[in-house]
Scaffold this motif. Structure first.
Motif, PDB file in Angstrom:
ATOM      1  N   GLN A  56       7.125 -32.353 103.676  1.00 31.18           N
ATOM      2  CA  GLN A  56       6.725 -33.741 103.901  1.00 31.18           C
ATOM      3  C   GLN A  56       7.634 -34.393 104.942  1.00 31.18           C
ATOM      4  OE1 GLN A  56       7.032 -34.922  99.802  1.00 31.18           O
ATOM      5  NE2 GLN A  56       4.829 -34.657  99.430  1.00 31.18           N
ATOM      6  N   GLY A  57       8.914 -34.103 104.868  1.00 31.40           N
ATOM      7  CA  GLY A  57       9.856 -34.619 105.860  1.00 31.40           C
ATOM      8  C   GLY A  57       9.590 -34.072 107.251  1.00 31.40           C
ATOM      9  N   ILE A  58       9.317 -32.768 107.338  1.00 29.33           N
ATOM     10  CA  ILE A  58       8.980 -32.165 108.640  1.00 29.33           C
ATOM     11  C   ILE A  58       7.799 -32.913 109.247  1.00 29.33           C
ATOM     12  CG2 ILE A  58       7.927 -30.117 109.728  1.00 29.33           C
ATOM     13  CD1 ILE A  58      10.832 -29.642 109.368  1.00 29.33           C
ATOM     14  N   ALA A  59       6.774 -33.153 108.441  1.00 27.46           N
ATOM     15  CA  ALA A  59       5.579 -33.846 108.930  1.00 27.46           C
ATOM     16  C   ALA A  59       5.947 -35.210 109.508  1.00 27.46           C
ATOM     17  CB  ALA A  59       4.555 -34.000 107.804  1.00 27.46           C
ATOM     18  N   ARG A  60       6.768 -35.969 108.804  1.00 25.55           N
ATOM     19  CA  ARG A  60       7.144 -37.303 109.297  1.00 25.55           C
ATOM     20  C   ARG A  60       7.991 -37.193 110.562  1.00 25.55           C
ATOM     21  NH1 ARG A  60       2.924 -38.491 107.244  1.00 25.55           N
ATOM     22  NH2 ARG A  60       2.860 -38.881 105.024  1.00 25.55           N
ATOM     23  N   GLY A  61       8.843 -36.183 110.634  1.00 24.00           N
ATOM     24  CA  GLY A  61       9.647 -35.967 111.840  1.00 24.00           C
ATOM     25  C   GLY A  61       8.813 -35.570 113.041  1.00 24.00           C
ATOM     26  N   ASP A  63       5.965 -36.882 113.574  1.00 21.06           N
ATOM     27  CA  ASP A  63       5.134 -38.071 113.795  1.00 21.06           C
ATOM     28  C   ASP A  63       3.710 -37.926 113.260  1.00 21.06           C
ATOM     29  OD1 ASP A  63       7.309 -39.331 115.028  1.00 21.06           O
ATOM     30  OD2 ASP A  63       6.755 -38.538 117.002  1.00 21.06           O
ATOM     31  N   VAL A  64       3.569 -37.190 112.164  1.00 19.46           N
ATOM     32  CA  VAL A  64       2.280 -37.197 111.465  1.00 19.46           C
ATOM     33  C   VAL A  64       2.115 -38.615 110.920  1.00 19.46           C
ATOM     34  CG1 VAL A  64       1.010 -36.324 109.459  1.00 19.46           C
ATOM     35  CG2 VAL A  64       2.307 -34.739 110.904  1.00 19.46           C
ATOM     36  N   PRO A  65       0.992 -39.268 111.219  1.00 15.16           N
ATOM     37  CA  PRO A  65       0.809 -40.653 110.776  1.00 15.16           C
ATOM     38  C   PRO A  65       0.943 -40.804 109.261  1.00 15.16           C
ATOM     39  CG  PRO A  65      -0.907 -40.030 112.328  1.00 15.16           C
ATOM     40  CD  PRO A  65      -0.155 -38.772 111.987  1.00 15.16           C
ATOM     41  N   SER A  66       1.520 -41.933 108.839  1.00 15.02           N
ATOM     42  CA  SER A  66       1.727 -42.180 107.412  1.00 15.02           C
ATOM     43  C   SER A  66       0.410 -42.311 106.653  1.00 15.02           C
ATOM     44  CB  SER A  66       2.587 -43.423 107.201  1.00 15.02           C
ATOM     45  OG  SER A  66       1.962 -44.548 107.776  1.00 15.02           O
ATOM     46  N   THR A  76      -6.133 -24.933  98.846  1.00 13.09           N
ATOM     47  CA  THR A  76      -6.809 -24.807 100.139  1.00 13.09           C
ATOM     48  C   THR A  76      -6.111 -23.818 101.054  1.00 13.09           C
ATOM     49  OG1 THR A  76      -5.558 -26.677 101.022  1.00 13.09           O
ATOM     50  CG2 THR A  76      -7.720 -27.160 100.077  1.00 13.09           C
ATOM     51  N   LEU A  77      -4.910 -23.399 100.714  1.00 17.86           N
ATOM     52  CA  LEU A  77      -4.042 -22.480 101.454  1.00 17.86           C
ATOM     53  C   LEU A  77      -3.402 -23.115 102.682  1.00 17.86           C
ATOM     54  CD1 LEU A  77      -5.908 -19.046 101.334  1.00 17.86           C
ATOM     55  CD2 LEU A  77      -4.161 -19.928  99.804  1.00 17.86           C
ATOM     56  N   VAL A  78      -4.177 -23.887 103.486  1.00 13.21           N
ATOM     57  CA  VAL A  78      -3.627 -24.465 104.715  1.00 13.21           C
ATOM     58  C   VAL A  78      -4.112 -25.903 104.859  1.00 13.21           C
ATOM     59  CG1 VAL A  78      -3.500 -24.316 107.239  1.00 13.21           C
ATOM     60  CG2 VAL A  78      -3.673 -22.217 105.892  1.00 13.21           C
ATOM     61  N   ASN A  79      -3.175 -26.801 105.122  1.00 13.49           N
ATOM     62  CA  ASN A  79      -3.514 -28.162 105.533  1.00 13.49           C
ATOM     63  C   ASN A  79      -3.010 -28.341 106.959  1.00 13.49           C
ATOM     64  OD1 ASN A  79      -4.633 -28.887 103.071  1.00 13.49           O
ATOM     65  ND2 ASN A  79      -2.762 -29.814 102.306  1.00 13.49           N
ATOM     66  N   GLU A  80      -3.831 -28.945 107.790  1.00 10.32           N
ATOM     67  CA  GLU A  80      -3.456 -29.201 109.185  1.00 10.32           C
ATOM     68  C   GLU A  80      -3.325 -30.706 109.387  1.00 10.32           C
ATOM     69  OE1 GLU A  80      -5.201 -28.605 113.717  1.00 10.32           O
ATOM     70  OE2 GLU A  80      -6.176 -27.593 112.044  1.00 10.32           O
ATOM     71  N   TYR A  81      -2.261 -31.104 110.080  1.00 11.63           N
ATOM     72  CA  TYR A  81      -1.991 -32.514 110.320  1.00 11.63           C
ATOM     73  C   TYR A  81      -1.735 -32.742 111.808  1.00 11.63           C
ATOM     74  CZ  TYR A  81      -1.071 -32.382 105.291  1.00 11.63           C
ATOM     75  OH  TYR A  81      -1.175 -32.195 103.935  1.00 11.63           O
ATOM     76  N   PRO A  82      -2.244 -33.864 112.346  1.00 12.81           N
ATOM     77  CA  PRO A  82      -1.965 -34.185 113.746  1.00 12.81           C
ATOM     78  C   PRO A  82      -0.597 -34.855 113.868  1.00 12.81           C
ATOM     79  CG  PRO A  82      -3.338 -35.890 112.807  1.00 12.81           C
ATOM     80  CD  PRO A  82      -3.137 -34.847 111.727  1.00 12.81           C
ATOM     81  N   GLY A 114       1.909 -25.020 117.357  1.00  8.12           N
ATOM     82  CA  GLY A 114       2.387 -26.035 116.432  1.00  8.12           C
ATOM     83  C   GLY A 114       3.509 -25.517 115.550  1.00  8.12           C
ATOM     84  N   VAL A 115       3.865 -26.344 114.589  1.00  4.18           N
ATOM     85  CA  VAL A 115       4.878 -25.991 113.600  1.00  4.18           C
ATOM     86  C   VAL A 115       4.148 -25.538 112.342  1.00  4.18           C
ATOM     87  CG1 VAL A 115       6.753 -26.890 112.175  1.00  4.18           C
ATOM     88  CG2 VAL A 115       6.543 -27.617 114.569  1.00  4.18           C
ATOM     89  N   VAL A 116       4.532 -24.372 111.836  1.00  6.00           N
ATOM     90  CA  VAL A 116       3.906 -23.800 110.647  1.00  6.00           C
ATOM     91  C   VAL A 116       4.976 -23.673 109.566  1.00  6.00           C
ATOM     92  CG1 VAL A 116       2.627 -21.829 109.702  1.00  6.00           C
ATOM     93  CG2 VAL A 116       2.331 -22.466 112.110  1.00  6.00           C
ATOM     94  N   ALA A 117       4.776 -24.373 108.454  1.00  2.00           N
ATOM     95  CA  ALA A 117       5.679 -24.273 107.301  1.00  2.00           C
ATOM     96  C   ALA A 117       4.941 -23.519 106.203  1.00  2.00           C
ATOM     97  CB  ALA A 117       6.085 -25.660 106.811  1.00  2.00           C
TER      98      ALA A 117
END
Length: 170
Positions: A56-61, A63-66, A76-82, A114-117
């Motif tokens: 969750q922190g990586i996503a915010r770093g 700039d994944v919108p809040s 779902t195995l994978v979630n993708e975020y812009p 992209g970044v894959v966690a």
């Protein structure tokens, strides 16, 4: 949060201690802010050890919108975020060991920019781990305390882990 800059087991390693969910997320956010190209993060640890808080922190770093709620993609195995870089959050918990990364489309993600966690990365065969990656080992050390050991493979870790100080994680 405490930082242990010397890690005797691996020269490209760093250990962090967090004492709350928010500190674990802050570590991820601090690292996400420093990422300027695609990277694979393999997250190892038991249930409740902080892997999802870190993601969750990586996503915010990144700039994944809040407006996007970052949750573990257990079913779902994978979630993708812009974000500044695309963020792919993978959870292998429900899959048998070893996971065939080609069978679930993971190889395609690893080739993305992209970044894959990847949570529960221990389900990947070691030969299927990319050469260029960070491996993060989460250990529960108290009710809310966590130890997070980060090891860099195939890259210079200095821009991501060696310059993260306690002040940047508050």
């Amino acid at each position: 949060m405490n930082v242990n800059p010397s890690c005797p087991h691996h020269q490209d390693a760093r250990e962090f201690e967090t004492h709350a969910h928010g500190q674990t997320a802050a570590l991820g956010r601090a690292m996400g802010r420093r990422m300027d190209h695609g990277l694979v993060l393999l997250l190892f640890g038991d249930l409740g050890s902080g892997k999802t808080a870190f993601a969750q922190g990586i996503a915010r770093g990144l700039d994944v919108p809040s407006s996007f709620t970052v949750t573990s993609p257990t079913y779902t195995l994978v979630n993708e975020y812009p974000g500044r870089l695309p963020f792919y959050h993978v959870d292998l918990y429900r899959l048998p060991t070893p996971v065939d990364p080609d069978e679930i489309g993971l190889l395609d993600l690893l080739d993305e920019d992209g970044v894959v966690a990847i949570e529960w990365a221990q389900r990947l065969h070691p030969a299927d781990r990319p050469a260029r990656r960070l491996e993060l080992f989460f250990t529960v050390t108290g009710e809310t305390a966590r130890s997070i050991r980060i090891i860099a493979y195939g890259l210079d870790p200095s821009d991501l882990i060696n310059d993260i100080g306690v002040c940047s994680l508050r």
